[in-house]
Scaffold this motif. Structure first.
Motif, PDB file in Angstrom:
ATOM      1  N   GLU A 167       0.585  -1.242   0.290  1.00  0.00           N
ATOM      2  CA  GLU A 167      -0.162   0.108  -0.142  1.00  0.00           C
ATOM      3  C   GLU A 167       0.877   1.087  -0.254  1.00  0.00           C
ATOM      4  N   ASP A 171       0.852   3.738  -2.648  1.00  0.00           N
ATOM      5  CA  ASP A 171       0.203   4.763  -2.476  1.00  0.00           C
ATOM      6  C   ASP A 171       0.888   6.397  -2.705  1.00  0.00           C
ATOM      7  N   THR A 177       0.270  -2.197  -8.809  1.00  0.00           N
ATOM      8  CA  THR A 177       0.569  -3.105  -8.311  1.00  0.00           C
ATOM      9  C   THR A 177       1.410  -4.543  -8.912  1.00  0.00           C
TER      10      THR A 177
END
Length: 511
Positions: A167, A171, A177
Protein backbone atom coordinates in the motif's frame (compact mmCIF):
# COMPACT_ATOMS: atom_id res chain seq x y z
CA UNK A 1 -1.28 -4.11 24.39
CA UNK A 2 -1.03 -0.34 23.85
CA UNK A 3 1.33 1.23 21.37
CA UNK A 4 4.66 2.00 23.03
CA UNK A 5 5.41 5.68 23.55
CA UNK A 6 7.63 7.03 20.80
CA UNK A 7 9.21 9.75 22.92
CA UNK A 8 12.94 9.34 22.39
CA UNK A 9 14.26 11.92 24.86
CA UNK A 10 17.41 12.06 22.78
CA UNK A 11 19.50 15.07 21.91
CA UNK A 12 19.86 15.77 18.21
CA UNK A 13 23.48 14.65 18.20
CA UNK A 14 22.65 11.39 19.92
CA UNK A 15 19.76 10.75 17.56
CA UNK A 16 22.00 11.23 14.55
CA UNK A 17 24.43 8.66 15.92
CA UNK A 18 21.69 6.09 16.39
CA UNK A 19 19.52 6.47 13.33
CA UNK A 20 20.33 5.61 9.76
CA UNK A 21 18.25 7.80 7.47
CA UNK A 22 18.00 6.69 3.83
CA UNK A 23 19.95 8.52 1.20
CA UNK A 24 19.42 12.22 0.64
CA UNK A 25 15.87 12.65 1.91
CA UNK A 26 15.27 16.24 2.97
CA UNK A 27 13.07 17.21 5.89
CA UNK A 28 10.29 18.29 3.51
CA UNK A 29 10.45 15.05 1.52
CA UNK A 30 6.89 14.11 0.55
CA UNK A 31 7.58 10.44 -0.14
CA UNK A 32 6.74 8.16 2.80
CA UNK A 33 9.83 6.81 4.48
CA UNK A 34 10.80 5.63 7.95
CA UNK A 35 13.68 6.33 10.27
CA UNK A 36 15.01 3.01 11.51
CA UNK A 37 16.47 2.43 14.95
CA UNK A 38 19.88 0.93 14.19
CA UNK A 39 22.63 1.20 16.77
CA UNK A 40 26.27 0.80 15.62
CA UNK A 41 28.30 -1.61 17.71
CA UNK A 42 30.86 1.08 18.41
CA UNK A 43 28.21 3.31 20.04
CA UNK A 44 28.09 1.22 23.20
CA UNK A 45 31.41 0.58 25.01
CA UNK A 46 29.75 -2.04 27.24
CA UNK A 47 29.43 -4.35 24.23
CA UNK A 48 32.70 -5.90 23.16
CA UNK A 49 33.25 -6.51 19.47
CA UNK A 50 34.83 -9.61 18.02
CA UNK A 51 36.54 -9.14 14.68
CA UNK A 52 38.33 -11.15 12.01
CA UNK A 53 40.06 -9.80 8.91
CA UNK A 54 42.33 -11.52 6.40
CA UNK A 55 43.68 -10.08 3.15
CA UNK A 56 45.46 -12.33 0.63
CA UNK A 57 46.31 -12.11 -3.05
CA UNK A 58 43.12 -14.05 -3.82
CA UNK A 59 40.68 -11.88 -1.89
CA UNK A 60 39.80 -10.13 1.34
CA UNK A 61 37.40 -11.21 4.07
CA UNK A 62 36.41 -9.51 7.28
CA UNK A 63 33.61 -9.46 9.80
CA UNK A 64 32.58 -8.01 13.16
CA UNK A 65 30.08 -9.34 15.68
CA UNK A 66 28.84 -8.40 19.17
CA UNK A 67 30.18 -10.37 22.13
CA UNK A 68 27.38 -10.68 24.70
CA UNK A 69 29.01 -13.55 26.55
CA UNK A 70 31.50 -16.41 26.02
CA UNK A 71 28.69 -18.88 25.32
CA UNK A 72 25.84 -16.51 24.52
CA UNK A 73 23.56 -18.11 21.88
CA UNK A 74 23.24 -14.88 19.89
CA UNK A 75 27.00 -14.31 19.80
CA UNK A 76 27.57 -17.91 18.71
CA UNK A 77 24.87 -17.77 16.02
CA UNK A 78 26.05 -14.48 14.53
CA UNK A 79 29.72 -15.46 14.61
CA UNK A 80 29.07 -18.92 13.18
CA UNK A 81 26.77 -17.70 10.41
CA UNK A 82 29.33 -15.07 9.40
CA UNK A 83 32.02 -17.76 9.34
CA UNK A 84 29.78 -19.98 7.19
CA UNK A 85 29.30 -17.13 4.73
CA UNK A 86 33.04 -16.52 4.66
CA UNK A 87 33.72 -20.17 3.86
CA UNK A 88 31.22 -20.13 0.98
CA UNK A 89 32.79 -16.94 -0.35
CA UNK A 90 36.34 -18.35 -0.21
CA UNK A 91 35.33 -21.64 -1.81
CA UNK A 92 33.87 -19.73 -4.75
CA UNK A 93 36.70 -17.25 -5.35
CA UNK A 94 37.44 -16.64 -9.04
CA UNK A 95 40.84 -17.35 -10.53
CA UNK A 96 41.35 -13.68 -11.35
CA UNK A 97 40.50 -10.52 -9.50
CA UNK A 98 40.53 -9.77 -5.80
CA UNK A 99 36.96 -9.68 -4.46
CA UNK A 100 36.19 -8.62 -0.91
CA UNK A 101 33.56 -9.77 1.56
CA UNK A 102 32.75 -7.52 4.51
CA UNK A 103 30.22 -8.48 7.19
CA UNK A 104 29.06 -6.32 10.05
CA UNK A 105 26.34 -6.07 12.68
CA UNK A 106 24.18 -3.33 14.16
CA UNK A 107 21.86 -3.56 17.15
CA UNK A 108 18.14 -3.09 16.54
CA UNK A 109 16.92 -3.55 20.13
CA UNK A 110 18.41 -4.55 23.46
CA UNK A 111 16.88 -5.43 26.81
CA UNK A 112 17.14 -8.30 29.31
CA UNK A 113 14.16 -9.86 27.51
CA UNK A 114 15.17 -9.52 23.85
CA UNK A 115 18.10 -8.49 21.67
CA UNK A 116 17.79 -7.85 17.94
CA UNK A 117 20.78 -7.65 15.62
CA UNK A 118 21.00 -6.79 11.93
CA UNK A 119 23.67 -8.76 10.05
CA UNK A 120 24.89 -7.22 6.81
CA UNK A 121 27.23 -8.32 4.07
CA UNK A 122 28.83 -6.42 1.21
CA UNK A 123 30.66 -8.11 -1.66
CA UNK A 124 32.89 -6.02 -3.89
CA UNK A 125 34.14 -7.54 -7.15
CA UNK A 126 35.69 -5.02 -9.47
CA UNK A 127 33.14 -2.29 -10.13
CA UNK A 128 30.27 -4.49 -8.94
CA UNK A 129 28.96 -4.37 -5.39
CA UNK A 130 26.18 -6.43 -3.84
CA UNK A 131 24.56 -5.98 -0.45
CA UNK A 132 22.45 -8.21 1.75
CA UNK A 133 20.99 -8.01 5.24
CA UNK A 134 18.95 -10.09 7.66
CA UNK A 135 17.95 -9.88 11.30
CA UNK A 136 18.25 -12.24 14.26
CA UNK A 137 16.34 -11.97 17.53
CA UNK A 138 17.40 -13.42 20.86
CA UNK A 139 14.55 -14.44 23.15
CA UNK A 140 15.99 -14.54 26.68
CA UNK A 141 12.90 -16.24 28.10
CA UNK A 142 13.62 -19.34 25.99
CA UNK A 143 17.36 -18.70 25.54
CA UNK A 144 16.85 -19.06 21.78
CA UNK A 145 17.87 -17.20 18.65
CA UNK A 146 14.93 -16.66 16.33
CA UNK A 147 14.34 -15.34 12.78
CA UNK A 148 12.33 -12.26 11.88
CA UNK A 149 9.11 -14.25 11.56
CA UNK A 150 8.98 -14.65 15.36
CA UNK A 151 8.14 -10.94 15.69
CA UNK A 152 4.73 -11.55 14.08
CA UNK A 153 1.56 -12.91 15.63
CA UNK A 154 1.01 -15.49 12.90
CA UNK A 155 1.44 -16.00 9.16
CA UNK A 156 -1.68 -14.02 8.44
CA UNK A 157 0.03 -11.08 10.16
CA UNK A 158 3.08 -11.58 7.96
CA UNK A 159 0.85 -11.45 4.90
CA UNK A 160 -0.85 -8.30 6.17
CA UNK A 161 2.55 -6.68 6.73
CA UNK A 162 3.40 -7.32 3.09
CA UNK A 163 0.10 -5.73 2.08
CA UNK A 164 0.94 -2.70 4.24
CA UNK A 165 4.23 -2.32 2.38
CA UNK A 166 2.43 -2.76 -0.94
CA UNK A 167 0.00 0.00 0.00
CA UNK A 168 2.88 2.39 0.76
CA UNK A 169 4.41 1.66 -2.63
CA UNK A 170 1.11 2.00 -4.46
CA UNK A 171 -0.12 5.15 -2.73
CA UNK A 172 3.16 6.87 -1.85
CA UNK A 173 5.33 5.92 -4.82
CA UNK A 174 2.64 5.52 -7.49
CA UNK A 175 3.64 1.95 -8.30
CA UNK A 176 1.00 -0.16 -10.08
CA UNK A 177 0.19 -3.41 -8.32
CA UNK A 178 1.55 -5.47 -11.20
CA UNK A 179 4.94 -3.72 -10.89
CA UNK A 180 5.42 -4.32 -7.17
CA UNK A 181 8.61 -6.33 -6.59
CA UNK A 182 9.06 -9.85 -5.25
CA UNK A 183 6.89 -11.27 -2.50
CA UNK A 184 5.28 -7.87 -1.92
CA UNK A 185 3.96 -8.00 -5.46
CA UNK A 186 2.87 -11.63 -5.17
CA UNK A 187 0.89 -10.96 -2.01
CA UNK A 188 -0.67 -7.80 -3.44
CA UNK A 189 -1.70 -9.49 -6.69
CA UNK A 190 -3.18 -12.39 -4.77
CA UNK A 191 -5.16 -10.02 -2.54
CA UNK A 192 -6.44 -8.07 -5.57
CA UNK A 193 -7.53 -11.28 -7.25
CA UNK A 194 -9.32 -12.42 -4.11
CA UNK A 195 -11.19 -9.16 -3.89
CA UNK A 196 -12.22 -9.24 -7.54
CA UNK A 197 -13.00 -12.84 -8.03
CA UNK A 198 -13.21 -15.55 -5.36
CA UNK A 199 -12.79 -18.25 -7.97
CA UNK A 200 -9.66 -16.62 -9.35
CA UNK A 201 -8.28 -16.44 -5.85
CA UNK A 202 -8.81 -20.15 -5.40
CA UNK A 203 -6.84 -20.82 -8.58
CA UNK A 204 -4.07 -18.33 -7.77
CA UNK A 205 -0.63 -19.43 -6.71
CA UNK A 206 -0.66 -20.30 -3.01
CA UNK A 207 0.78 -17.95 -0.44
CA UNK A 208 3.75 -19.10 1.62
CA UNK A 209 1.33 -19.65 4.49
CA UNK A 210 -0.67 -22.12 2.35
CA UNK A 211 2.25 -24.17 1.03
CA UNK A 212 2.01 -26.67 3.85
CA UNK A 213 -1.03 -28.02 5.65
CA UNK A 214 -1.76 -26.37 8.97
CA UNK A 215 -0.81 -22.95 10.26
CA UNK A 216 2.67 -22.57 11.67
CA UNK A 217 3.09 -21.59 15.31
CA UNK A 218 5.56 -18.72 15.14
CA UNK A 219 6.16 -18.90 18.89
CA UNK A 220 7.84 -22.26 18.27
CA UNK A 221 11.50 -21.72 17.20
CA UNK A 222 11.49 -24.52 14.65
CA UNK A 223 8.23 -23.39 13.08
CA UNK A 224 9.36 -19.75 13.04
CA UNK A 225 12.46 -20.91 11.16
CA UNK A 226 10.30 -22.91 8.78
CA UNK A 227 8.18 -19.83 8.15
CA UNK A 228 11.34 -17.82 7.38
CA UNK A 229 12.26 -20.45 4.80
CA UNK A 230 8.79 -20.30 3.24
CA UNK A 231 8.97 -16.50 3.10
CA UNK A 232 12.55 -16.44 1.81
CA UNK A 233 13.24 -13.28 -0.15
CA UNK A 234 10.84 -11.16 1.86
CA UNK A 235 11.95 -7.57 2.56
CA UNK A 236 10.66 -8.12 6.10
CA UNK A 237 13.77 -10.18 6.74
CA UNK A 238 15.53 -6.81 6.98
CA UNK A 239 13.06 -4.89 9.08
CA UNK A 240 13.69 -2.63 12.04
CA UNK A 241 11.49 -0.64 14.36
CA UNK A 242 10.95 2.94 13.34
CA UNK A 243 11.37 5.95 15.58
CA UNK A 244 7.62 6.47 15.18
CA UNK A 245 6.91 3.13 16.86
CA UNK A 246 6.01 1.22 13.70
CA UNK A 247 8.16 -0.85 11.36
CA UNK A 248 10.83 0.27 8.90
CA UNK A 249 11.11 -2.17 5.99
CA UNK A 250 14.17 -1.87 3.78
CA UNK A 251 13.95 -2.26 0.00
CA UNK A 252 16.53 -1.83 -2.72
CA UNK A 253 16.29 1.54 -4.51
CA UNK A 254 16.26 -0.29 -7.83
CA UNK A 255 12.97 -1.92 -6.83
CA UNK A 256 11.40 1.46 -6.09
CA UNK A 257 12.10 3.71 -9.10
CA UNK A 258 10.17 6.64 -7.66
CA UNK A 259 12.43 6.88 -4.62
CA UNK A 260 15.08 8.87 -6.45
CA UNK A 261 18.81 8.75 -5.80
CA UNK A 262 18.99 7.21 -2.34
CA UNK A 263 21.20 4.53 -0.81
CA UNK A 264 18.22 2.56 0.50
CA UNK A 265 14.46 2.84 0.79
CA UNK A 266 12.95 2.43 4.26
CA UNK A 267 9.19 2.03 4.00
CA UNK A 268 6.97 2.68 7.02
CA UNK A 269 4.41 0.36 8.50
CA UNK A 270 2.58 2.76 10.79
CA UNK A 271 2.34 2.08 14.55
CA UNK A 272 -1.41 1.44 14.40
CA UNK A 273 -0.91 -1.22 11.74
CA UNK A 274 2.09 -2.78 13.47
CA UNK A 275 0.08 -2.97 16.70
CA UNK A 276 -2.19 -5.61 15.18
CA UNK A 277 0.65 -7.63 13.70
CA UNK A 278 3.22 -8.14 16.45
CA UNK A 279 3.67 -11.19 18.65
CA UNK A 280 4.45 -10.95 22.34
CA UNK A 281 8.16 -11.10 21.46
CA UNK A 282 7.54 -8.40 18.87
CA UNK A 283 6.04 -6.10 21.50
CA UNK A 284 9.03 -6.65 23.78
CA UNK A 285 11.38 -5.99 20.88
CA UNK A 286 9.62 -2.75 19.99
CA UNK A 287 9.73 -1.58 23.60
CA UNK A 288 13.46 -2.33 23.73
CA UNK A 289 14.08 -0.52 20.44
CA UNK A 290 12.31 2.62 21.63
CA UNK A 291 13.91 2.73 25.06
CA UNK A 292 16.05 5.75 25.86
CA UNK A 293 19.08 3.53 26.44
CA UNK A 294 19.67 -0.07 25.31
CA UNK A 295 20.02 -2.50 28.20
CA UNK A 296 22.34 -5.26 27.03
CA UNK A 297 22.13 -8.54 28.99
CA UNK A 298 25.88 -9.03 29.21
CA UNK A 299 27.41 -12.17 30.71
CA UNK A 300 30.20 -12.06 33.24
CA UNK A 301 33.81 -12.56 32.21
CA UNK A 302 33.44 -11.22 28.70
CA UNK A 303 36.29 -11.55 26.25
CA UNK A 304 36.36 -10.70 22.57
CA UNK A 305 39.28 -13.10 22.07
CA UNK A 306 37.43 -16.38 22.56
CA UNK A 307 36.05 -18.17 19.52
CA UNK A 308 32.28 -18.55 19.91
CA UNK A 309 32.07 -20.78 16.84
CA UNK A 310 29.91 -23.86 16.39
CA UNK A 311 32.48 -26.06 14.67
CA UNK A 312 29.86 -28.74 13.98
CA UNK A 313 28.64 -26.38 11.20
CA UNK A 314 32.04 -25.23 9.94
CA UNK A 315 35.35 -26.31 8.45
CA UNK A 316 37.37 -25.94 11.65
CA UNK A 317 40.94 -27.13 12.22
CA UNK A 318 43.16 -27.02 15.30
CA UNK A 319 46.82 -26.32 14.55
CA UNK A 320 48.91 -27.50 17.51
CA UNK A 321 52.60 -26.85 18.25
CA UNK A 322 54.63 -28.99 20.66
CA UNK A 323 57.88 -28.77 22.65
CA UNK A 324 58.12 -24.97 22.94
CA UNK A 325 58.22 -22.19 23.70
CA UNK A 326 61.40 -21.44 21.80
CA UNK A 327 63.32 -18.92 19.79
CA UNK A 328 61.09 -19.39 16.71
CA UNK A 329 57.74 -19.08 18.49
CA UNK A 330 57.57 -15.28 18.17
CA UNK A 331 57.98 -15.48 14.39
CA UNK A 332 55.25 -18.11 14.30
CA UNK A 333 52.91 -15.82 16.23
CA UNK A 334 53.46 -13.12 13.62
CA UNK A 335 52.42 -15.56 10.89
CA UNK A 336 49.30 -16.65 12.74
CA UNK A 337 48.30 -13.03 13.30
CA UNK A 338 48.19 -12.39 9.55
CA UNK A 339 45.31 -14.88 9.30
CA UNK A 340 43.65 -14.05 12.62
CA UNK A 341 44.36 -17.69 13.39
CA UNK A 342 44.07 -19.22 16.86
CA UNK A 343 46.34 -22.15 17.67
CA UNK A 344 47.20 -24.37 20.66
CA UNK A 345 50.73 -24.53 22.06
CA UNK A 346 51.67 -27.60 24.11
CA UNK A 347 54.54 -26.21 26.16
CA UNK A 348 57.17 -27.79 28.35
CA UNK A 349 57.05 -26.45 31.89
CA UNK A 350 60.85 -26.30 32.08
CA UNK A 351 60.90 -23.82 29.16
CA UNK A 352 58.13 -21.51 30.34
CA UNK A 353 60.43 -19.64 32.72
CA UNK A 354 63.03 -19.28 29.95
CA UNK A 355 60.56 -17.61 27.58
CA UNK A 356 57.97 -15.91 29.81
CA UNK A 357 57.46 -13.01 27.40
CA UNK A 358 56.67 -15.42 24.56
CA UNK A 359 54.20 -17.35 26.73
CA UNK A 360 52.57 -14.12 27.87
CA UNK A 361 52.25 -12.88 24.29
CA UNK A 362 50.90 -16.22 23.09
CA UNK A 363 48.17 -16.11 25.71
CA UNK A 364 47.41 -12.41 25.16
CA UNK A 365 46.87 -12.94 21.42
CA UNK A 366 44.11 -15.48 22.02
CA UNK A 367 46.05 -18.71 21.58
CA UNK A 368 45.67 -21.61 23.97
CA UNK A 369 48.35 -23.05 26.22
CA UNK A 370 48.47 -26.82 26.65
CA UNK A 371 50.47 -28.97 29.08
CA UNK A 372 53.19 -31.08 27.44
CA UNK A 373 54.85 -32.22 30.70
CA UNK A 374 57.79 -30.65 32.50
CA UNK A 375 60.68 -31.83 30.32
CA UNK A 376 59.23 -34.29 27.80
CA UNK A 377 59.44 -37.46 29.91
CA UNK A 378 57.43 -40.52 28.92
CA UNK A 379 54.52 -40.24 31.33
CA UNK A 380 53.58 -43.89 30.80
CA UNK A 381 56.79 -44.84 32.62
CA UNK A 382 55.90 -42.88 35.76
CA UNK A 383 53.91 -43.78 38.84
CA UNK A 384 50.55 -42.19 39.58
CA UNK A 385 52.14 -39.66 41.92
CA UNK A 386 54.96 -39.06 39.43
CA UNK A 387 52.50 -38.19 36.66
CA UNK A 388 50.48 -35.93 38.96
CA UNK A 389 53.61 -34.09 40.14
CA UNK A 390 54.93 -33.62 36.58
CA UNK A 391 51.63 -32.30 35.24
CA UNK A 392 50.96 -30.19 38.31
CA UNK A 393 54.39 -28.57 38.13
CA UNK A 394 53.83 -27.61 34.49
CA UNK A 395 50.33 -26.31 35.22
CA UNK A 396 51.80 -24.06 37.89
CA UNK A 397 54.51 -22.72 35.56
CA UNK A 398 51.89 -21.75 32.94
CA UNK A 399 49.53 -20.35 35.56
CA UNK A 400 52.22 -18.05 36.95
CA UNK A 401 52.54 -16.37 33.54
CA UNK A 402 49.01 -16.51 32.15
CA UNK A 403 46.89 -16.67 35.28
CA UNK A 404 45.12 -19.90 34.26
CA UNK A 405 45.92 -23.60 34.04
CA UNK A 406 46.29 -25.23 30.63
CA UNK A 407 42.88 -26.78 29.86
CA UNK A 408 44.32 -29.87 28.12
CA UNK A 409 47.36 -32.17 28.19
CA UNK A 410 49.34 -33.71 25.36
CA UNK A 411 51.50 -36.57 26.65
CA UNK A 412 55.00 -36.62 25.08
CA UNK A 413 55.27 -39.11 22.21
CA UNK A 414 51.52 -39.65 22.56
CA UNK A 415 52.45 -42.21 25.20
CA UNK A 416 49.87 -42.91 27.89
CA UNK A 417 48.26 -45.72 29.86
CA UNK A 418 45.66 -46.24 32.52
CA UNK A 419 47.90 -44.79 35.19
CA UNK A 420 48.33 -41.58 33.23
CA UNK A 421 44.61 -41.29 32.56
CA UNK A 422 43.56 -41.63 36.20
CA UNK A 423 46.36 -39.36 37.45
CA UNK A 424 45.40 -36.21 35.57
CA UNK A 425 42.58 -33.70 35.94
CA UNK A 426 42.58 -32.56 32.33
CA UNK A 427 41.63 -34.27 29.05
CA UNK A 428 44.39 -35.79 26.93
CA UNK A 429 44.67 -34.56 23.33
CA UNK A 430 46.50 -36.48 20.61
CA UNK A 431 46.17 -35.78 16.86
CA UNK A 432 44.96 -37.21 13.55
CA UNK A 433 47.43 -35.41 11.24
CA UNK A 434 51.12 -35.91 12.07
CA UNK A 435 53.30 -33.78 9.80
CA UNK A 436 56.41 -35.74 10.90
CA UNK A 437 58.22 -32.41 10.91
CA UNK A 438 60.64 -33.55 13.61
CA UNK A 439 61.86 -36.29 11.29
CA UNK A 440 61.91 -34.76 7.81
CA UNK A 441 62.90 -31.17 8.73
CA UNK A 442 61.69 -30.44 5.19
CA UNK A 443 59.51 -27.34 4.85
CA UNK A 444 57.78 -28.41 1.62
CA UNK A 445 57.02 -31.91 2.92
CA UNK A 446 55.61 -30.56 6.17
CA UNK A 447 53.32 -28.10 4.39
CA UNK A 448 52.25 -30.62 1.79
CA UNK A 449 51.40 -33.27 4.36
CA UNK A 450 49.29 -30.83 6.38
CA UNK A 451 47.41 -29.58 3.32
CA UNK A 452 46.84 -33.06 1.86
CA UNK A 453 45.57 -34.69 5.04
CA UNK A 454 43.61 -32.05 6.92
CA UNK A 455 39.84 -32.42 6.98
CA UNK A 456 37.19 -30.56 9.00
CA UNK A 457 37.73 -31.40 12.65
CA UNK A 458 41.42 -32.30 12.30
CA UNK A 459 44.05 -31.78 14.99
CA UNK A 460 47.36 -31.16 13.22
CA UNK A 461 50.67 -31.81 14.97
CA UNK A 462 53.69 -29.52 14.48
CA UNK A 463 56.76 -28.63 16.55
CA UNK A 464 57.59 -24.93 16.71
CA UNK A 465 61.14 -25.59 17.91
CA UNK A 466 62.15 -26.43 14.32
CA UNK A 467 62.72 -23.46 11.96
CA UNK A 468 61.80 -25.64 8.98
CA UNK A 469 58.37 -26.16 10.53
CA UNK A 470 57.79 -22.48 11.17
CA UNK A 471 58.84 -21.79 7.58
CA UNK A 472 56.07 -24.17 6.42
CA UNK A 473 53.29 -22.43 8.34
CA UNK A 474 52.56 -19.59 5.86
CA UNK A 475 51.83 -22.08 3.09
CA UNK A 476 49.63 -24.13 5.41
CA UNK A 477 47.70 -21.06 6.54
CA UNK A 478 47.25 -19.73 3.01
CA UNK A 479 46.17 -23.09 1.62
CA UNK A 480 43.67 -23.95 4.34
CA UNK A 481 42.30 -20.42 4.49
CA UNK A 482 41.73 -20.50 0.73
CA UNK A 483 39.70 -23.70 1.25
CA UNK A 484 37.49 -21.93 3.78
CA UNK A 485 38.93 -23.37 7.01
CA UNK A 486 38.71 -21.58 10.35
CA UNK A 487 41.70 -21.87 12.69
CA UNK A 488 40.55 -22.53 16.26
CA UNK A 489 41.99 -23.77 19.53
CA UNK A 490 41.62 -27.35 20.71
CA UNK A 491 38.92 -26.51 23.24
CA UNK A 492 37.03 -24.48 20.64
CA UNK A 493 37.21 -27.40 18.23
CA UNK A 494 35.82 -29.98 20.64
CA UNK A 495 33.88 -27.73 22.99
CA UNK A 496 35.30 -27.62 26.50
CA UNK A 497 32.15 -29.14 27.98
CA UNK A 498 32.73 -32.26 25.83
CA UNK A 499 36.24 -32.82 27.19
CA UNK A 500 36.31 -34.94 30.35
CA UNK A 501 39.39 -35.36 32.57
CA UNK A 502 41.47 -38.40 31.68
CA UNK A 503 39.63 -39.04 28.42
CA UNK A 504 41.64 -39.24 25.16
CA UNK A 505 40.75 -37.33 21.99
CA UNK A 506 42.39 -37.37 18.58
CA UNK A 507 40.08 -35.29 16.35
CA UNK A 508 36.59 -33.83 16.07
CA UNK A 509 35.69 -35.15 12.64
CA UNK A 510 31.97 -35.28 11.99
CA UNK A 511 30.62 -38.50 10.50
Amino acid sequence: MPVTSVSRKLAITAALSLLLVPGCHAAEQALPYAEAVRIPLDAWPAVQVGARSVATEAGTVGYRYPVLGPDHPLTTEIHTSMAERQTAFLEDLPENGKPALSQDATVLAASPRVVGVRVTETVEAGVNETFGARTLWYDAENDTVLPWTSLFRDEAAIERAHLAVAEVLEDGYDMPTEQLPGLVGEVAVRAAQAEEDAEAAADASPSPADREEGALDLADPEEALRAAELWEGSPLADLAFSTAGGLAVRMEPGDVPGAGRVSEVLLPVEPEEAEELLSELGYHAREAALADEPDFPLDEGLSAEGDSLDCSRLKCVALTFDDGPGEHTGRLLDMLAEYDARATFYVLGSLVSEFPEVVERTHAEGHEMGNHSWKHDDLAGKSESGVADDIGRTNEAVREVTGIDPPTIRPPYGSLNGTVRKSVEQPLILWDVDTMDWQSRDTDKVAGHALDNTVPGSVVLFHDIHPSTVDAVPEVLEGLHRQGYHFVTVTDLFGLEALSPGDVFTDARVG
